[in-house]
Design a protein around this motif. Structure first.
Motif, PDB file in Angstrom:
ATOM      1  N   LEU A  25     -77.035 -74.646-143.680  1.00  0.00           N
ATOM      2  CA  LEU A  25     -77.467 -73.356-143.142  1.00  0.00           C
ATOM      3  C   LEU A  25     -78.562 -73.539-142.095  1.00  0.00           C
ATOM      4  O   LEU A  25     -78.570 -72.874-141.061  1.00  0.00           O
ATOM      5  N   ASP A  26     -79.479 -74.479-142.350  1.00  0.00           N
ATOM      6  CA  ASP A  26     -80.570 -74.713-141.409  1.00  0.00           C
ATOM      7  C   ASP A  26     -80.014 -75.161-140.062  1.00  0.00           C
ATOM      8  O   ASP A  26     -80.467 -74.719-139.009  1.00  0.00           O
ATOM      9  N   LEU A  27     -79.026 -76.037-140.126  1.00  0.00           N
ATOM     10  CA  LEU A  27     -78.415 -76.533-138.886  1.00  0.00           C
ATOM     11  C   LEU A  27     -77.726 -75.385-138.135  1.00  0.00           C
ATOM     12  O   LEU A  27     -77.853 -75.251-136.914  1.00  0.00           O
ATOM     13  N   ILE A  28     -77.007 -74.553-138.929  1.00  0.00           N
ATOM     14  CA  ILE A  28     -76.321 -73.414-138.309  1.00  0.00           C
ATOM     15  C   ILE A  28     -77.346 -72.481-137.668  1.00  0.00           C
ATOM     16  O   ILE A  28     -77.180 -72.025-136.529  1.00  0.00           O
ATOM     17  N   LEU A  29     -78.427 -72.227-138.391  1.00  0.00           N
ATOM     18  CA  LEU A  29     -79.453 -71.318-137.868  1.00  0.00           C
ATOM     19  C   LEU A  29     -80.112 -71.902-136.620  1.00  0.00           C
ATOM     20  O   LEU A  29     -80.344 -71.202-135.634  1.00  0.00           O
ATOM     21  N   PHE A  30     -80.391 -73.202-136.678  1.00  0.00           N
ATOM     22  CA  PHE A  30     -81.037 -73.846-135.525  1.00  0.00           C
ATOM     23  C   PHE A  30     -80.130 -73.751-134.292  1.00  0.00           C
ATOM     24  O   PHE A  30     -80.572 -73.368-133.203  1.00  0.00           O
ATOM     25  N   SER A  31     -78.838 -74.075-134.488  1.00  0.00           N
ATOM     26  CA  SER A  31     -77.899 -74.029-133.354  1.00  0.00           C
ATOM     27  C   SER A  31     -77.789 -72.608-132.826  1.00  0.00           C
ATOM     28  O   SER A  31     -77.789 -72.367-131.611  1.00  0.00           O
ATOM     29  N   GLY A  32     -77.685 -71.656-133.778  1.00  0.00           N
ATOM     30  CA  GLY A  32     -77.556 -70.260-133.380  1.00  0.00           C
ATOM     31  C   GLY A  32     -78.797 -69.789-132.636  1.00  0.00           C
ATOM     32  O   GLY A  32     -78.704 -69.113-131.611  1.00  0.00           O
ATOM     33  N   HIS A  33     -79.938 -70.185-133.169  1.00  0.00           N
ATOM     34  CA  HIS A  33     -81.204 -69.783-132.561  1.00  0.00           C
ATOM     35  C   HIS A  33     -81.304 -70.333-131.140  1.00  0.00           C
ATOM     36  O   HIS A  33     -81.717 -69.648-130.206  1.00  0.00           O
ATOM     37  N   LYS A  34     -80.869 -71.591-130.998  1.00  0.00           N
ATOM     38  CA  LYS A  34     -80.938 -72.235-129.687  1.00  0.00           C
ATOM     39  C   LYS A  34     -80.045 -71.498-128.684  1.00  0.00           C
ATOM     40  O   LYS A  34     -80.466 -71.208-127.561  1.00  0.00           O
ATOM     41  N   SER A  35     -78.827 -71.195-129.117  1.00  0.00           N
ATOM     42  CA  SER A  35     -77.918 -70.471-128.215  1.00  0.00           C
ATOM     43  C   SER A  35     -78.485 -69.096-127.889  1.00  0.00           C
ATOM     44  O   SER A  35     -78.429 -68.632-126.751  1.00  0.00           O
ATOM     45  N   PHE A  36     -79.035 -68.460-128.923  1.00  0.00           N
ATOM     46  CA  PHE A  36     -79.603 -67.121-128.748  1.00  0.00           C
ATOM     47  C   PHE A  36     -80.717 -67.151-127.704  1.00  0.00           C
ATOM     48  O   PHE A  36     -80.741 -66.348-126.770  1.00  0.00           O
ATOM     49  N   LEU A  37     -81.613 -68.145-127.858  1.00  0.00           N
ATOM     50  CA  LEU A  37     -82.734 -68.266-126.918  1.00  0.00           C
ATOM     51  C   LEU A  37     -82.244 -68.589-125.506  1.00  0.00           C
ATOM     52  O   LEU A  37     -82.745 -68.058-124.526  1.00  0.00           O
ATOM     53  N   THR A  38     -81.240 -69.495-125.446  1.00  0.00           N
ATOM     54  CA  THR A  38     -80.720 -69.881-124.132  1.00  0.00           C
ATOM     55  C   THR A  38     -80.160 -68.666-123.405  1.00  0.00           C
ATOM     56  O   THR A  38     -80.455 -68.441-122.237  1.00  0.00           O
ATOM     57  N   SER A  39     -79.366 -67.873-124.131  1.00  0.00           N
ATOM     58  CA  SER A  39     -78.759 -66.734-123.449  1.00  0.00           C
ATOM     59  C   SER A  39     -79.826 -65.693-123.104  1.00  0.00           C
ATOM     60  O   SER A  39     -79.796 -65.094-122.033  1.00  0.00           O
ATOM     61  N   GLU A  40     -80.796 -65.528-123.999  1.00  0.00           N
ATOM     62  CA  GLU A  40     -81.882 -64.586-123.740  1.00  0.00           C
ATOM     63  C   GLU A  40     -82.635 -65.021-122.476  1.00  0.00           C
ATOM     64  O   GLU A  40     -82.950 -64.221-121.597  1.00  0.00           O
ATOM     65  N   MET A  41     -82.878 -66.339-122.408  1.00  0.00           N
ATOM     66  CA  MET A  41     -83.606 -66.894-121.271  1.00  0.00           C
ATOM     67  C   MET A  41     -82.800 -66.747-119.981  1.00  0.00           C
ATOM     68  O   MET A  41     -83.354 -66.461-118.917  1.00  0.00           O
ATOM     69  N   HIS A  42     -81.472 -66.952-120.114  1.00  0.00           N
ATOM     70  CA  HIS A  42     -80.593 -66.794-118.951  1.00  0.00           C
ATOM     71  C   HIS A  42     -80.708 -65.382-118.393  1.00  0.00           C
ATOM     72  O   HIS A  42     -80.894 -65.184-117.198  1.00  0.00           O
ATOM     73  N   VAL A  43     -80.582 -64.427-119.298  1.00  0.00           N
ATOM     74  CA  VAL A  43     -80.613 -63.025-118.872  1.00  0.00           C
ATOM     75  C   VAL A  43     -81.958 -62.698-118.228  1.00  0.00           C
ATOM     76  O   VAL A  43     -82.023 -62.116-117.142  1.00  0.00           O
ATOM     77  N   LEU A  44     -83.031 -63.138-118.896  1.00  0.00           N
ATOM     78  CA  LEU A  44     -84.366 -62.841-118.367  1.00  0.00           C
ATOM     79  C   LEU A  44     -84.588 -63.509-117.016  1.00  0.00           C
ATOM     80  O   LEU A  44     -85.144 -62.913-116.104  1.00  0.00           O
ATOM     81  N   SER A  45     -84.127 -64.767-116.898  1.00  0.00           N
ATOM     82  CA  SER A  45     -84.304 -65.483-115.631  1.00  0.00           C
ATOM     83  C   SER A  45     -83.541 -64.787-114.515  1.00  0.00           C
ATOM     84  O   SER A  45     -84.034 -64.647-113.399  1.00  0.00           O
ATOM     85  N   GLU A  46     -82.305 -64.371-114.855  1.00  0.00           N
ATOM     86  CA  GLU A  46     -81.494 -63.665-113.861  1.00  0.00           C
ATOM     87  C   GLU A  46     -82.228 -62.408-113.394  1.00  0.00           C
ATOM     88  O   GLU A  46     -82.301 -62.114-112.209  1.00  0.00           O
ATOM     89  N   ARG A  47     -82.756 -61.687-114.374  1.00  0.00           N
ATOM     90  CA  ARG A  47     -83.422 -60.431-114.074  1.00  0.00           C
ATOM     91  C   ARG A  47     -84.647 -60.703-113.197  1.00  0.00           C
ATOM     92  O   ARG A  47     -84.913 -60.005-112.229  1.00  0.00           O
ATOM     93  N   GLU A  48     -85.363 -61.769-113.562  1.00  0.00           N
ATOM     94  CA  GLU A  48     -86.573 -62.128-112.820  1.00  0.00           C
ATOM     95  C   GLU A  48     -86.206 -62.532-111.386  1.00  0.00           C
ATOM     96  O   GLU A  48     -86.853 -62.124-110.431  1.00  0.00           O
ATOM     97  N   SER A  49     -85.132 -63.332-111.269  1.00  0.00           N
ATOM     98  CA  SER A  49     -84.709 -63.758-109.936  1.00  0.00           C
ATOM     99  C   SER A  49     -84.291 -62.540-109.115  1.00  0.00           C
ATOM    100  O   SER A  49     -84.593 -62.445-107.924  1.00  0.00           O
ATOM    101  N   PHE A  50     -83.575 -61.624-109.779  1.00  0.00           N
ATOM    102  CA  PHE A  50     -83.127 -60.421-109.081  1.00  0.00           C
ATOM    103  C   PHE A  50     -84.327 -59.623-108.588  1.00  0.00           C
ATOM    104  O   PHE A  50     -84.352 -59.143-107.461  1.00  0.00           O
ATOM    105  N   ARG A  51     -85.325 -59.529-109.444  1.00  0.00           N
ATOM    106  CA  ARG A  51     -86.530 -58.783-109.080  1.00  0.00           C
ATOM    107  C   ARG A  51     -87.198 -59.437-107.861  1.00  0.00           C
ATOM    108  O   ARG A  51     -87.566 -58.769-106.901  1.00  0.00           O
TER     109      ARG A  51
END
Lengths: 464, 228
Positions: free
Chosen positions: A163-189
Motif C-alpha cells: 500500500l505504501d508503494l501504491i500511495l507513494f507512486s500515486g502521490h508522485k503522479s498526483f504531484l506531477t500532474s498538479e505541478m504540470h497544470v500549475l506550471s502551464e497556468r504560470e507560463s500562460f500568465r
C-alpha cells in the motif's frame, strides 16, 4: 499552492486498481479485506460469506450479534496502532491504520479469520441464540480460515509495504500532474503579461507612426502653398506679364519653374504616401477605357524618353481590352511611376514595353484561412482583373533588394539618386495604391538584363 | 504552515533554494540517510519524462514531541534559470528557506544571481525576504579554489542570516543547516501564532526531540552521489 500533503486516499489511488489489488490479495491469502478512507468511505471490499456467518444469520440472536459486530468494527479507526476485534464466533477482525507521510489516511480491515489457537467452539457462539445446534455450529466454524498470529503479522507488514508503494507512486503522479497544470497556468500568465506589454508597445509605435504621417502631411501641405506662388509668379515672369525678359533672364526663370515643378511633385508624393499610410485615401471607381488612357500616359513621358532615344511600345491583345471599373487617377499614377522608373533606369536607345491584358482571378473569399485548395471550386468566385506589365531592358535590380524597393525612401544604391534623380517614394506609392485596390504587384529582374513589373488590379465591386 | 488543532498537528514547508548544481538535492539525500526510519518518508524526485525538466525534490519528515506531531516538507527548487515559474510555484507558502550556495569562487556570480532571483520570487509571492526565516549554507567546502573560511566568517558576521558550511556529499553540515533553518522558522511561527500556548510545547524540548531522531548511524549506509 504546492503543499504536497495528501488530504484523501482517493486523491492518489484509483478505486478500481485498489479493488484489483485486494482481489488478488484475497486470492493469495484467503483473508477478507476492506479498505476505508479516513472519512469512513469504503474504497475496496473483497470477502465471501462464511458458513458460520450464514448459519448464525438464520437465527435471530445470530443476526443481531452479527449486525452489532460489523457496526463495532466499522467504528474502529486507529490512528497509529493496530486494533483487534473478536466476534462472538471467535473469529477476529484486525484493523490496521494506513499511515502515509505521518498522516493517517485510512485503514484496512482484515478478517474475519480464526486465530489458529482457537481450538474449541467458543461459548459466545453457543449462547448467541437458544435455537442453536452446537454440532452444526462446530462444523460451520471449521470452514473458517485459520491463521497463525505470526503469519498475520507478516501478511500485514507485506500489505502495508504494498500500500505504501501504491500511495507513494500515486502521490508522485498526483504531484506531477498538479505541478504540470500549475506550471502551464504560470507560463500562460507570464505569456499573457508579455503579450499585453507587446500590445502596448505596438500601440505606442502605431501612434508614433501616425504622428509621423500627420507631420508629413502637415509639412507637405504648408510647403505646397508658398511653392504654388513661386511657380505661379515664375510662370507670369516667363510669360512677360511683368515686362519682357532677356534670353538669359528667361532661361533663369524657366529653371526656377522646372525646379519648382519637381519640388511640387515630390511634395505631392509625400502627401500621397502619408494619406495612403493613414488609410485616408479614397478610391473613386469609374468605368475606364484602358487603351486611350495608356496612350495618353505614354504621351506625357514622351519628352523624357526622347532624351534617351528610347522606344516605348504598347503590348495589348489584338482584340483590345474591355472597360474596367477602376480609379483612373490612381491607375494613371501607378503606370506613370512605373514608366518613369523604366525610363530612368534604361540605357540609351533601349525599349520600354507597356503591356496589359484582362485576366480572371480566382479570388479566395477567406484569405485569412490556410488555403489548401479544398473546396476551392465552390468557395472561390471568379473575378475580372486588369494585368499591367512594364518591362525595360535597363540596369536591373539585385535579388536582395527586390523586396525592399517597395519601402518608402529606399534606394537600391544611394548613388543612383544623384545619377538618376528621384525620392525613393515612387514604388512605395505604387505598391500602396495597388494594395488599396486589393491588387498585387511583383517584380522580375536580372541585373544587367532589365526589369519587369507585373501589377494585377481586380475590378472594383459595383456599388449597390 | 498548516495547523490542525484536532489532530494536534503542524505542517511546515521548508524550501532549499540556490543556483543549479549547488547541492540542494544532495542535502536532501544526505538528510534522508541521516534521519531515523520512523521520522522520514521516501525522498521523491519529480520530473517530467519527456523533457527531463526537474520540477522539485520532496522529503517529508515527521517528528513527535509530547502530543504534538510536527510534519515537515522539505522541497528543493530546480536551479536552472529557465525554470523560474516552477521556483515561484514551489516557494508559495514556504515557511523558511535554506539557500545552498556553491563555495567555489567561479560560482560566486551564480550564487548572487540566484539570491536576487529568490528575493524577486518571494516578492512576486507577496513575501518579504526580511521577514522570511533564511539560512545560508556554503556547500562543497572540500573543493579547491573556494571562498575562504575567513572571508565567509567575516561576511556572515555582517549579514542577517545564519551561515553554515557544508560538504553535503559527505553529510557534513547538513543536519546543522536543517536544524538551523527549522529553529529559526519555529521561533518565527511561535511568535506569530503563539504555538507555545496553543500546544503547550517548549521549543527546546521540541528541538531536542527532533535532534534525537537525527544523525542516526546506519551500518553500511552511504549517502548517494550528486544529482544529474
Amino acid at each position: 499552492m504546492i503543499h504536497a500533503d495528501v488530504k484523501h486516499l482517493s486523491d492518489i489511488v484509483d478505486r478500481e486498481a485498489l479493488g484489483e489489488v485486494c482481489r488478488s490479495f484475497f486470492g493469495l491469502f484467503g483473508l477478507p479485506i476492506r479498505i476505508f478512507a479516513a472519512d469512513d468511505s469504503l474504497l475496496a471490499d473483497v470477502h465471501v460469506e462464511r458458513e458460520v456467518c450464514r448459519y448464525a444469520n438464520t437465527l435471530k440472536g445470530g443476526r443481531d450479534g452479527c449486525t452489532s459486530t460489523v457496526a463495532q468494527v466499522r467504528k474502529l479507526a486507529p490512528a497509529s496502532d493496530t486494533l483487534l476485534h473478536t466476534c462472538f464466533t471467535g473469529a477476529v477482525y484486525r484493523v490496521v491504520p494506513i499511515v502515509y507521510d505521518g498522516a493517517t489516511l485510512g485503514r484496512f480491515v482484515l478478517g474475519p479469520y480464526l486465530p489458529s489457537e482457537v481450538r474449541e467452539v467458543p461459548r459466545s457462539l453457543l449462547v448467541v441464540d437458544s435455537g442453536i445446534d452446537p454440532e452444526r455450529a462446530r462444523k460451520a466454524l471449521e470452514e473458517m480460515p485459520r491463521v497463525r498470529a505470526e503469519t498475520v503479522e507478516r501478511i500485514v507488514t507485506h500489505l502495508r509495504g504494498v500500500l505504501d508503494l501504491i500511495l507513494f507512486s500515486g502521490h508522485k503522479s498526483f504531484l506531477t500532474s498538479e505541478m504540470h497544470v500549475l506550471s502551464e497556468r504560470e507560463s500562460f500568465r507570464e505569456l499573457s503579461e508579455k503579450n499585453t506589454e507587446l500590445e502596448r508597445a505596438y500601440d505606442r509605435l502605431k501612434e508614433i507612426d501616425k504622428l509621423k504621417s500627420n507631420f508629413l502631411a502637415t509639412v507637405s501641405h504648408e510647403l505646397r502653398t508658398p511653392l504654388t506662388s513661386i511657380i505661379g509668379y515664375s510662370e507670369m515672369l516667363a510669360a512677360g506679364i511683368a515686362g519682357s525678359l532677356t534670353t538669359e533672364q528667361s532661361e533663369f526663370v524657366q529653371t526656377i519653374r522646372s525646379k519648382g515643378d519637381l519640388l511640387l511633385k515630390l511634395i505631392t508624393s509625400l502627401l500621397d504616401i502619408s494619406r495612403l499610410e493613414q488609410g485616408t485615401l479614397r478610391l473613386e471607381y469609374e468605368r475606364v477605357d484602358v487603351l486611350p488612357l495608356f496612350e495618353e500616359i505614354i504621351e506625357t513621358v514622351r519628352p523624357a524618353s526622347a532624351r534617351k532615344k528610347l522606344t516605348i511600345a504598347l503590348d495589348v491583345p489584338t482584340d483590345g481590352i474591355p472597360e474596367f471599373r477602376l480609379d483612373p487617377l490612381r491607375l494613371r499614377q501607378i503606370i506613370s511611376n512605373l514608366l518613369d522608373n523604366a525610363i530612368k533606369f534604361s540605357h540609351e536607345g533601349g525599349t520600354v514595353i507597356l503591356g496589359a491584358r484582362d485576366v480572371e482571378l480566382s479570388r479566395d473569399p477567406f484569405p485569412d484561412l490556410d488555403s489548401d485548395d479544398s473546396g476551392l471550386v465552390l468557395l472561390a468566385a471568379p473575378h475580372r482583373a486588369l494585368e499591367i506589365q512594364v518591362r525595360d531592358e535597363g540596369i536591373g535590380i539585385p535579388v536582395a533588394a527586390q523586396e525592399r524597393i517597395f519601402d518608402a525612401f529606399y534606394q537600391v544604391d544611394g548613388s543612383s539618386t544623384r545619377e538618376h534623380g528621384g525620392t525613393g517614394l515612387g514604388l512605395a506609392i505604387v505598391r500602396r495604391l495597388v494594395e488599396a485596390h486589393g491588387g498585387t504587384i511583383r517584380v522580375l529582374s536580372e541585373v544587367g538584363k532589365g526589369t519587369s513589373f507585373y501589377v494585377v488590379l481586380p475590378e472594383g465591386e459595383l456599388s449597390l | 504552515m498548516q495547523l490542525d488543532f484536532q489532530t494536534r498537528e503542524l505542517l511546515v514547508k521548508l524550501v532549499y533554494y540556490g543556483p543549479a548544481l549547488s547541492g540542494k538535492t544532495t542535502n536532501l539525500q544526505a538528510l534522508h540517510a541521516l534521519v531515523a526510519d520512523d521520522a522520514r518518508g521516501r525522498l521523491m524526485t519529480l520530473e517530467t519524462r519527456d523533457d527531463r525538466t526537474l520540477f522539485f525534490d520532496l522529503l517529508p519528515l515527521t517528528f513527535r514531541s509530547g502530543n504534538l506531531q510536527v510534519r515537515i516538507k522539505l522541497f528543493t527548487v530546480p536551479g536552472q534559470v529557465i525554470h523560474n515559474a516552477t521556483r515561484r510555484l514551489v516557494l508559495q507558502g514556504a515557511d523558511g528557506v535554506a539557500f545552498i550556495a556553491d563555495s567555489q569562487r567561479s560560482e560566486t556570480k551564480a550564487n548572487t544571481a540566484a539570491f536576487v532571483d529568490l528575493k524577486q520570487n518571494l516578492a512576486d509571492n507577496g513575501l518579504d525576504i526580511k521577514k522570511m526565516p533564511v539560512v545560508i549554507q556554503f556547500n562543497k567546502r572540500d573543493l579547491i579554489d573556494i571562498r575562504s573560511d575567513r572571508e565567509i566568517d567575516q561576511l556572515s558576521q555582517q549579514g542577517r542570516e545564519p551561515v553554515f558550511k557544508a560538504i553535503a556529499m559527505q553529510g557534513v553540515g547538513v543536519l546543522e543547516t536543517f536544524m538551523g533553518l527549522f529553529e529559526l522558522t519555529w521561533r518565527k511561527l511561535e511568535r506569530e501564532h503563539g504555538l507555545h500556548d496553543k500546544f503547550d510545547i517548549e521549543s527546546e524540548k521540541l528541538f531536542s526531540d527532533i535532534r534525537a531522531r537525527l544523525s542516526v548511524v546506519r551500518s553500511g549506509s552511504t549517502i548517494p552521489g550528486p544529482p544529474r
